[in-house]
Write a protein that holds these residues in place. Structure first.
Motif, mmCIF file in Angstrom:
data_model
loop_
_atom_site.group_PDB
_atom_site.id
_atom_site.type_symbol
_atom_site.label_atom_id
_atom_site.label_comp_id
_atom_site.label_asym_id
_atom_site.label_seq_id
_atom_site.Cartn_x
_atom_site.Cartn_y
_atom_site.Cartn_z
ATOM 1 N N MET A 1 13.147 -53.993 -15.660
ATOM 2 C CA MET A 1 14.569 -53.844 -15.924
ATOM 3 C C MET A 1 14.818 -52.453 -16.510
ATOM 4 O O MET A 1 14.150 -52.017 -17.426
ATOM 5 C CB MET A 1 15.050 -54.911 -16.904
ATOM 6 N N ARG A 2 15.778 -51.792 -15.950
ATOM 7 C CA ARG A 2 16.168 -50.448 -16.398
ATOM 8 C C ARG A 2 17.427 -50.570 -17.244
ATOM 9 O O ARG A 2 18.463 -51.025 -16.776
ATOM 10 C CB ARG A 2 16.428 -49.590 -15.171
ATOM 11 N N VAL A 3 17.323 -50.157 -18.507
ATOM 12 C CA VAL A 3 18.409 -50.345 -19.465
ATOM 13 C C VAL A 3 18.866 -49.005 -20.026
ATOM 14 O O VAL A 3 18.055 -48.164 -20.403
ATOM 15 C CB VAL A 3 17.941 -51.254 -20.627
ATOM 16 N N ALA A 4 20.180 -48.836 -20.070
ATOM 17 C CA ALA A 4 20.762 -47.654 -20.701
ATOM 18 C C ALA A 4 21.115 -48.015 -22.138
ATOM 19 O O ALA A 4 21.630 -49.093 -22.399
ATOM 20 C CB ALA A 4 22.020 -47.226 -19.963
ATOM 21 N N LEU A 5 20.828 -47.114 -23.047
ATOM 22 C CA LEU A 5 21.197 -47.320 -24.442
ATOM 23 C C LEU A 5 22.308 -46.345 -24.784
ATOM 24 O O LEU A 5 22.177 -45.137 -24.606
ATOM 25 C CB LEU A 5 19.999 -47.092 -25.360
ATOM 26 N N PHE A 6 23.412 -46.892 -25.244
ATOM 27 C CA PHE A 6 24.568 -46.092 -25.636
ATOM 28 C C PHE A 6 24.540 -45.932 -27.145
ATOM 29 O O PHE A 6 24.652 -46.897 -27.883
ATOM 30 C CB PHE A 6 25.853 -46.788 -25.186
ATOM 31 N N VAL A 31 10.714 -52.558 -22.116
ATOM 32 C CA VAL A 31 11.966 -52.218 -21.455
ATOM 33 C C VAL A 31 11.958 -50.739 -21.079
ATOM 34 O O VAL A 31 11.597 -49.888 -21.883
ATOM 35 C CB VAL A 31 13.170 -52.522 -22.378
ATOM 36 N N ASP A 32 12.353 -50.458 -19.851
ATOM 37 C CA ASP A 32 12.511 -49.078 -19.389
ATOM 38 C C ASP A 32 13.883 -48.610 -19.874
ATOM 39 O O ASP A 32 14.905 -48.885 -19.255
ATOM 40 C CB ASP A 32 12.426 -49.035 -17.867
ATOM 41 N N VAL A 33 13.914 -47.922 -21.011
ATOM 42 C CA VAL A 33 15.174 -47.554 -21.658
ATOM 43 C C VAL A 33 15.438 -46.057 -21.507
ATOM 44 O O VAL A 33 14.518 -45.252 -21.535
ATOM 45 C CB VAL A 33 15.179 -47.971 -23.156
ATOM 46 N N GLU A 34 16.706 -45.730 -21.318
ATOM 47 C CA GLU A 34 17.109 -44.332 -21.160
ATOM 48 C C GLU A 34 18.390 -44.085 -21.946
ATOM 49 O O GLU A 34 19.289 -44.912 -21.961
ATOM 50 C CB GLU A 34 17.342 -44.038 -19.685
ATOM 51 N N TYR A 62 32.448 -42.783 -18.773
ATOM 52 C CA TYR A 62 31.582 -43.767 -19.438
ATOM 53 C C TYR A 62 31.051 -44.782 -18.420
ATOM 54 O O TYR A 62 29.850 -45.064 -18.357
ATOM 55 C CB TYR A 62 32.369 -44.460 -20.544
ATOM 56 N N VAL A 63 31.949 -45.314 -17.603
ATOM 57 C CA VAL A 63 31.546 -46.294 -16.593
ATOM 58 C C VAL A 63 30.586 -45.658 -15.588
ATOM 59 O O VAL A 63 29.540 -46.231 -15.258
ATOM 60 C CB VAL A 63 32.781 -46.891 -15.880
ATOM 61 N N ASP A 64 30.899 -44.472 -15.110
ATOM 62 C CA ASP A 64 30.031 -43.780 -14.148
ATOM 63 C C ASP A 64 28.655 -43.493 -14.737
ATOM 64 O O ASP A 64 27.644 -43.597 -14.054
ATOM 65 C CB ASP A 64 30.668 -42.471 -13.687
ATOM 66 N N GLU A 68 24.624 -47.236 -12.841
ATOM 67 C CA GLU A 68 23.401 -47.435 -12.070
ATOM 68 C C GLU A 68 22.335 -48.272 -12.777
ATOM 69 O O GLU A 68 21.316 -48.606 -12.186
ATOM 70 C CB GLU A 68 22.808 -46.085 -11.690
ATOM 71 N N PHE A 69 22.563 -48.641 -14.004
ATOM 72 C CA PHE A 69 21.568 -49.374 -14.776
ATOM 73 C C PHE A 69 21.701 -50.882 -14.586
ATOM 74 O O PHE A 69 22.774 -51.393 -14.279
ATOM 75 C CB PHE A 69 21.687 -49.021 -16.262
#
Length: 101
Positions: A1-6, A31-34, A62-64, A68-69
């Motif tokens: 799972m690819r996860v974005a961290l805000f 977790v593959d976090v970016e 923000y949405v864009d 992709e995550f």
């Protein structure tokens, strides 16, 4: 799972180590976090104060940024709602120019 961290501006300014600790904890859990450098304000300040038009471009970015995550997570609860289908808002990383709109 690819996860974005805000990372919100609140965390970034008041407790930057908690953002780093969150990344480390997620990685230890496999977790593959970016964290995206293109993350900016999500527009909450603008929306909450009656300037939704000023927020439109900010919200679109923000949405864009996170589209992709597989999931988008945050270091605080209000910022993590985007994936639930609820509109997301709030000043996270606003520049002075963005705040002036």
């Amino acid at each position: 799972m690819r996860v974005a961290l805000f990372i919100t501006c609140l965390v970034d300014r008041s407790s930057p180590r908690s953002g780093s600790a969150t990344v480390e904890a997620l990685k230890r859990a496999g977790v593959d976090v970016e964290v995206r450098l293109s993350q900016i304000c999500r527009g909450q300040m603008h929306i909450n104060t009656g300037y939704p038009r000023a927020a439109l471009g900010i919200v679109r970015n923000y949405v864009d940024t996170f589209a992709e995550f597989d999931a988008a997570r945050s270091t605080n609860a209000p910022a993590g709602r985007r994936r639930s289908g609820r509109p997301n808002s709030g000043c996270s990383g606003c520049s002075e120019a963005q705040r002036a709109h």
